[in-house]
Design a protein around this motif. Structure first.
Motif, PDB file in Angstrom:
ATOM      1  N   ILE A  86       0.962  -1.262  -0.017  1.00 55.23           N
ATOM      2  CA  ILE A  86      -0.036  -0.026  -0.213  1.00 55.23           C
ATOM      3  C   ILE A  86       0.663   1.208   0.001  1.00 55.23           C
ATOM      4  CG2 ILE A  86      -1.903   1.311   1.328  1.00 55.23           C
ATOM      5  CD1 ILE A  86      -2.702  -1.366   2.331  1.00 55.23           C
ATOM      6  N   LYS A  87       1.968   1.279   0.708  1.00 55.42           N
ATOM      7  CA  LYS A  87       2.800   2.528   0.676  1.00 55.42           C
ATOM      8  C   LYS A  87       3.428   2.707  -0.500  1.00 55.42           C
ATOM      9  CE  LYS A  87       3.559   1.978   5.731  1.00 55.42           C
ATOM     10  NZ  LYS A  87       4.668   1.750   6.948  1.00 55.42           N
ATOM     11  N   THR A  88       3.632   1.813  -1.480  1.00 57.55           N
ATOM     12  CA  THR A  88       4.513   2.193  -2.693  1.00 57.55           C
ATOM     13  C   THR A  88       3.566   3.008  -3.612  1.00 57.55           C
ATOM     14  OG1 THR A  88       3.142   0.094  -3.688  1.00 57.55           O
ATOM     15  CG2 THR A  88       5.435  -0.398  -2.670  1.00 57.55           C
ATOM     16  N   ARG A  89       2.487   3.006  -3.320  1.00 50.74           N
ATOM     17  CA  ARG A  89       1.531   4.545  -3.927  1.00 50.74           C
ATOM     18  C   ARG A  89       1.551   4.112  -5.528  1.00 50.74           C
ATOM     19  NH1 ARG A  89       1.888   9.503  -0.453  1.00 50.74           N
ATOM     20  NH2 ARG A  89       2.489   8.604   1.527  1.00 50.74           N
ATOM     21  N   THR A  90       1.054   2.888  -5.711  1.00 49.51           N
ATOM     22  CA  THR A  90       0.857   2.669  -7.239  1.00 49.51           C
ATOM     23  C   THR A  90      -0.455   3.317  -7.672  1.00 49.51           C
ATOM     24  OG1 THR A  90      -0.583   0.699  -6.875  1.00 49.51           O
ATOM     25  CG2 THR A  90       1.748   0.535  -6.805  1.00 49.51           C
ATOM     26  N   MET A  91      -0.756   3.476  -9.093  1.00 51.40           N
ATOM     27  CA  MET A  91      -2.026   3.828  -9.397  1.00 51.40           C
ATOM     28  C   MET A  91      -2.916   2.969  -9.601  1.00 51.40           C
ATOM     29  SD  MET A  91      -0.842   6.862 -10.277  1.00 51.40           S
ATOM     30  CE  MET A  91      -2.400   7.800 -11.012  1.00 51.40           C
ATOM     31  N   ASP A  92      -2.919   1.879  -9.113  1.00 51.80           N
ATOM     32  CA  ASP A  92      -4.042   0.900  -9.062  1.00 51.80           C
ATOM     33  C   ASP A  92      -5.146   1.422  -7.953  1.00 51.80           C
ATOM     34  OD1 ASP A  92      -4.736  -2.332  -9.292  1.00 51.80           O
ATOM     35  OD2 ASP A  92      -5.284  -1.534  -7.356  1.00 51.80           O
ATOM     36  N   PRO A  93      -6.265   1.391  -8.725  1.00 54.96           N
ATOM     37  CA  PRO A  93      -7.302   2.085  -7.902  1.00 54.96           C
ATOM     38  C   PRO A  93      -7.707   1.564  -6.529  1.00 54.96           C
ATOM     39  CG  PRO A  93      -8.260   1.097  -9.803  1.00 54.96           C
ATOM     40  CD  PRO A  93      -6.834   0.941  -9.984  1.00 54.96           C
ATOM     41  N   VAL A  94      -7.689   0.167  -6.525  1.00 58.19           N
ATOM     42  CA  VAL A  94      -7.926  -0.537  -5.253  1.00 58.19           C
ATOM     43  C   VAL A  94      -6.997  -0.241  -4.078  1.00 58.19           C
ATOM     44  CG1 VAL A  94      -8.190  -3.028  -3.945  1.00 58.19           C
ATOM     45  CG2 VAL A  94      -9.102  -2.329  -6.327  1.00 58.19           C
ATOM     46  N   LEU A  95      -5.513  -0.265  -4.660  1.00 57.61           N
ATOM     47  CA  LEU A  95      -4.272   0.134  -3.785  1.00 57.61           C
ATOM     48  C   LEU A  95      -4.535   1.693  -3.346  1.00 57.61           C
ATOM     49  CD1 LEU A  95      -1.461  -1.968  -5.111  1.00 57.61           C
ATOM     50  CD2 LEU A  95      -2.883  -2.431  -3.181  1.00 57.61           C
ATOM     51  N   SER A  96      -4.955   2.553  -4.270  1.00 61.97           N
ATOM     52  CA  SER A  96      -5.095   3.971  -3.778  1.00 61.97           C
ATOM     53  C   SER A  96      -6.297   4.257  -2.921  1.00 61.97           C
ATOM     54  CB  SER A  96      -5.383   4.798  -5.104  1.00 61.97           C
ATOM     55  OG  SER A  96      -4.342   4.622  -6.246  1.00 61.97           O
ATOM     56  N   ARG A  97      -7.386   3.307  -3.149  1.00 60.29           N
ATOM     57  CA  ARG A  97      -8.431   3.622  -2.029  1.00 60.29           C
ATOM     58  C   ARG A  97      -7.730   3.208  -0.631  1.00 60.29           C
ATOM     59  NH1 ARG A  97     -12.221   6.075   0.499  1.00 60.29           N
ATOM     60  NH2 ARG A  97     -13.954   4.762   1.283  1.00 60.29           N
ATOM     61  N   ALA A  98      -7.128   2.056  -0.652  1.00 58.87           N
ATOM     62  CA  ALA A  98      -6.434   1.398   0.576  1.00 58.87           C
ATOM     63  C   ALA A  98      -5.706   2.456   1.160  1.00 58.87           C
ATOM     64  CB  ALA A  98      -5.666   0.209   0.405  1.00 58.87           C
ATOM     65  N   LEU A  99      -4.659   3.053   0.608  1.00 62.58           N
ATOM     66  CA  LEU A  99      -3.857   3.953   0.986  1.00 62.58           C
ATOM     67  C   LEU A  99      -4.635   5.100   1.771  1.00 62.58           C
ATOM     68  CD1 LEU A  99      -0.963   5.357   1.378  1.00 62.58           C
ATOM     69  CD2 LEU A  99      -1.274   6.597  -0.838  1.00 62.58           C
ATOM     70  N   ASP A 100      -5.849   5.597   0.787  1.00 61.41           N
ATOM     71  CA  ASP A 100      -6.571   6.762   1.381  1.00 61.41           C
ATOM     72  C   ASP A 100      -7.212   6.377   2.570  1.00 61.41           C
ATOM     73  OD1 ASP A 100      -8.050   9.478   1.175  1.00 61.41           O
ATOM     74  OD2 ASP A 100      -9.806   8.130   0.947  1.00 61.41           O
ATOM     75  N   LEU A 101      -7.674   5.400   2.845  1.00 61.96           N
ATOM     76  CA  LEU A 101      -8.299   4.873   4.016  1.00 61.96           C
ATOM     77  C   LEU A 101      -7.336   4.891   5.196  1.00 61.96           C
ATOM     78  CD1 LEU A 101     -10.684   2.236   2.764  1.00 61.96           C
ATOM     79  CD2 LEU A 101     -11.419   4.457   3.704  1.00 61.96           C
ATOM     80  N   CYS A 102      -6.012   4.092   4.970  1.00 58.04           N
ATOM     81  CA  CYS A 102      -4.996   4.023   5.956  1.00 58.04           C
ATOM     82  C   CYS A 102      -4.703   5.356   6.279  1.00 58.04           C
ATOM     83  CB  CYS A 102      -3.758   3.270   5.315  1.00 58.04           C
ATOM     84  SG  CYS A 102      -4.182   1.563   4.826  1.00 58.04           S
ATOM     85  N   GLN A 103      -4.276   6.263   5.429  1.00 55.07           N
ATOM     86  CA  GLN A 103      -4.068   7.746   5.644  1.00 55.07           C
ATOM     87  C   GLN A 103      -4.943   8.382   6.907  1.00 55.07           C
ATOM     88  OE1 GLN A 103      -3.568   9.444   2.091  1.00 55.07           O
ATOM     89  NE2 GLN A 103      -1.217   9.360   2.127  1.00 55.07           N
ATOM     90  N   LYS A 104      -6.237   8.222   6.468  1.00 56.06           N
ATOM     91  CA  LYS A 104      -7.359   8.841   7.387  1.00 56.06           C
ATOM     92  C   LYS A 104      -7.432   8.149   8.732  1.00 56.06           C
ATOM     93  CE  LYS A 104     -10.230  10.294   3.429  1.00 56.06           C
ATOM     94  NZ  LYS A 104     -11.357  10.128   2.617  1.00 56.06           N
ATOM     95  N   ALA A 105      -7.466   6.894   8.739  1.00 60.06           N
ATOM     96  CA  ALA A 105      -7.257   6.198   9.969  1.00 60.06           C
ATOM     97  C   ALA A 105      -6.111   6.411  10.659  1.00 60.06           C
ATOM     98  CB  ALA A 105      -7.501   4.475   9.860  1.00 60.06           C
ATOM     99  N   GLU A 106      -4.966   6.544  10.063  1.00 53.38           N
ATOM    100  CA  GLU A 106      -3.629   6.714  10.836  1.00 53.38           C
ATOM    101  C   GLU A 106      -3.945   8.215  11.324  1.00 53.38           C
ATOM    102  OE1 GLU A 106       0.274   5.435   9.461  1.00 53.38           O
ATOM    103  OE2 GLU A 106       0.109   7.567   8.790  1.00 53.38           O
ATOM    104  N   VAL A 107      -4.180   9.165  10.644  1.00 52.17           N
ATOM    105  CA  VAL A 107      -4.262  10.457  11.184  1.00 52.17           C
ATOM    106  C   VAL A 107      -5.379  10.505  12.440  1.00 52.17           C
ATOM    107  CG1 VAL A 107      -5.098  12.864  10.883  1.00 52.17           C
ATOM    108  CG2 VAL A 107      -3.638  11.770   9.349  1.00 52.17           C
ATOM    109  N   ALA A 108      -6.464  10.138  12.444  1.00 47.17           N
ATOM    110  CA  ALA A 108      -7.451  10.077  13.332  1.00 47.17           C
ATOM    111  C   ALA A 108      -6.962   9.381  14.549  1.00 47.17           C
ATOM    112  CB  ALA A 108      -8.679   9.430  13.022  1.00 47.17           C
ATOM    113  N   LEU A 109      -6.611   8.296  14.530  1.00 48.53           N
ATOM    114  CA  LEU A 109      -6.083   7.312  15.711  1.00 48.53           C
ATOM    115  C   LEU A 109      -4.990   8.051  16.146  1.00 48.53           C
ATOM    116  CD1 LEU A 109      -6.318   3.762  14.219  1.00 48.53           C
ATOM    117  CD2 LEU A 109      -7.917   4.906  15.969  1.00 48.53           C
ATOM    118  N   THR A 110      -4.049   8.725  15.374  1.00 44.93           N
ATOM    119  CA  THR A 110      -2.718   9.310  16.010  1.00 44.93           C
ATOM    120  C   THR A 110      -3.217  10.951  16.787  1.00 44.93           C
ATOM    121  OG1 THR A 110      -1.370   8.921  14.120  1.00 44.93           O
ATOM    122  CG2 THR A 110      -0.836  10.664  15.554  1.00 44.93           C
ATOM    123  N   ILE A 111      -4.151  11.458  16.330  1.00 41.96           N
ATOM    124  CA  ILE A 111      -4.605  12.445  17.168  1.00 41.96           C
ATOM    125  C   ILE A 111      -5.444  12.148  18.428  1.00 41.96           C
ATOM    126  CG2 ILE A 111      -6.472  14.383  17.071  1.00 41.96           C
ATOM    127  CD1 ILE A 111      -3.922  14.912  15.558  1.00 41.96           C
TER     128      ILE A 111
END
Length: 312
Positions: free
Chosen positions: A199-224
C-alpha cells in the motif's frame, strides 16, 4: 563554523546593538543548532549547507531560514542568561543608570517572539527542502529524513488534509513516534508487513489507492486520539500544535478536560470507522492484498478489539 558567525550576521535576524558582544551569544547559537537544526536535517546536510558556495538560490534560501532559526532560538535558549555575568566574585546582572529593565509581560512577549520566529523559520526551511528534496541529497539519505518517509502519511501536507496541524512540520515530526505506535498496534495485525509495504508503494492501481486513502485517514484520526493524552500538544478548536519548549506562562491545552475527552472519542471512532471500511476493501479484493492469515479465517468479516489493538 556555524550558521551565524558574527555580530553583523546576527543583526540580520535579531535586533542587537552595534556594540553587542557576539561571544556571549555564541554558546547559545551552537546549542540551538545542535538541539533544533541538526536533528531535523542531519549532520551531513548541515555541513553541506554550511559549505555551500551560493551557486544555488534554493539552497541559499534554506540556509538563510536556518540561520534565522539559529539566531532566534539562541536568544530563546539564552534569554535569562545573556544579561548575567558570572565572575570570580559571584553572579551579577547588568544595570545602567540611563536604562530601565523591561517588565515581565514584555519579557514574555519577547521570548515568545524568539521562539515562534525560530520555529517558523525551521518549518519554512523544511518545507522548501521537501519541495526540492533532490537538492538536499544528504538529508534525503539520512535518518533525519526517514521520519517523513516511513508511514502512510509521508508528508506534512498529507497529514494536514485530514486534521489541522497548521501545516507545521515540527508538529508533524513530533507526532511521528505516535504514528509508529499506531501502525504497530492497528495496521500490522490487520494487514501484515507485506500488505502494508504494498500500500505504501503508492501505485496507480485504484484498489491500492483507495486502501492508501483509508489508511491515511485512519492513521491521522487514531494518532490525534492518542496524542490528546500526551500533554505535549496545544489543542485549540480542530487543530493540534506541538510545544517544543514549554514556557512558564503557556498551557499545554486550551481545551477543557471534557472537550479533550470528546475530541479523543470522536477521533478514535473516526479511525475505527475507516478501519472497518479498509477491512471491507480487503475482503472484497483478496487477490490484491497478500495477507496469508486471512485465508485460514475466511468467514471472519468483522473487526474485533484485542488487547494489542484491532484484529480481523
Amino acid at each position: 563554523m556555524n550558521l551565524v558567525n558574527n555580530r553583523l550576521e546576527l543583526q540580520e535576524y535579531v535586533n542587537v546593538t552595534w556594540n553587542f558582544d557576539f561571544d556571549k551569544a555564541l554558546p547559545f547559537i551552537k546549542r540551538a543548532e545542535r538541539k533544533y537544526i541538526i536533528p531535523n536535517i542531519g549532520k551531513e546536510e548541515y555541513t553541506t549547507i554550511l559549505n555551500h558556495d551560493g551557486s544555488d538560490t534554493d539552497i541559499v534560501d534554506v540556509k538563510y531560514l536556518l540561520a534565522e532559526a539559529s539566531a532566534n532560538l539562541a536568544f530563546h535558549l539564552g534569554f535569562a542568561q545573556l544579561c548575567v555575568h558570572i565572575t570570580n566574585y559571584g553572579t551579577k546582572q547588568t544595570e545602567l543608570e540611563d536604562t530601565k529593565s523591561i517588565d515581565w509581560a514584555t519579557k514574555r512577549d519577547l521570548q515568545r517572539g524568539f521562539t515562534e520566529t525560530g520555529f517558523e523559520a525551521i518549518d519554512e526551511a523544511l518545507k522548501a527542502m521537501e519541495y526540492y528534496v533532490d537538492k538536499f541529497a544528504d538529508w534525503r539519505d539520512s535518518t533525519a529524513y526517514s521520519v517523513f518517509n516511513e508511514h502512510f502519511n509521508k508528508r506534512t501536507d498529507e497529514f494536514q488534509q485530514h486534521f489541522n496541524i497548521s501545516s507545521s512540520r515540527k508538529t508533524f515530526i513530533a507526532l511521528k513516534p505516535i504514528v509508529r505506535k499506531i501502525e504497530e498496534q492497528y495496521f500490522l495485525p490487520m494487514l501484515g508487513e507485506e500488505a502494508m509495504n504494498l500500500i505504501k508503494t503508492r501505485t496507480m492501481d485504484p484498489v491500492l489507492s483507495r486502501a492508501l486513502d483509508l489508511c491515511q485517514k485512519a492513521e491521522v484520526a487514531l494518532t490525534i486520539a492518542k496524542s490528546v493524552d500526551s500533554g505535549a500538544f496545544v489543542m485549540t478548536g480542530s487543530s493540534a500544535m506541538y510545544i517544543w519548549e514549554q514556557l512558564p506562562w503557556e498551557k499545554t491545552s486550551e481545551y477543557s478536560d471534557e472537550r479533550l475527552h470528546k475530541l479523543k472519542d470522536s477521533q478514535q471512532k473516526d479511525g475505527e470507522e475507516y478501519l472497518k471500511k479498509l477491512n471491507a476493501l480487503l475482503l472484497k479484493h483478496p487477490d490484491v492484498f497478500p495477507i496469508p492469515q486471512r485465508e485460514s479465517k475466511p468467514a471472519n468479516k468483522n473487526i474485533i478489539k484485542l488487547k494489542s489493538g484491532l484484529g480481523l
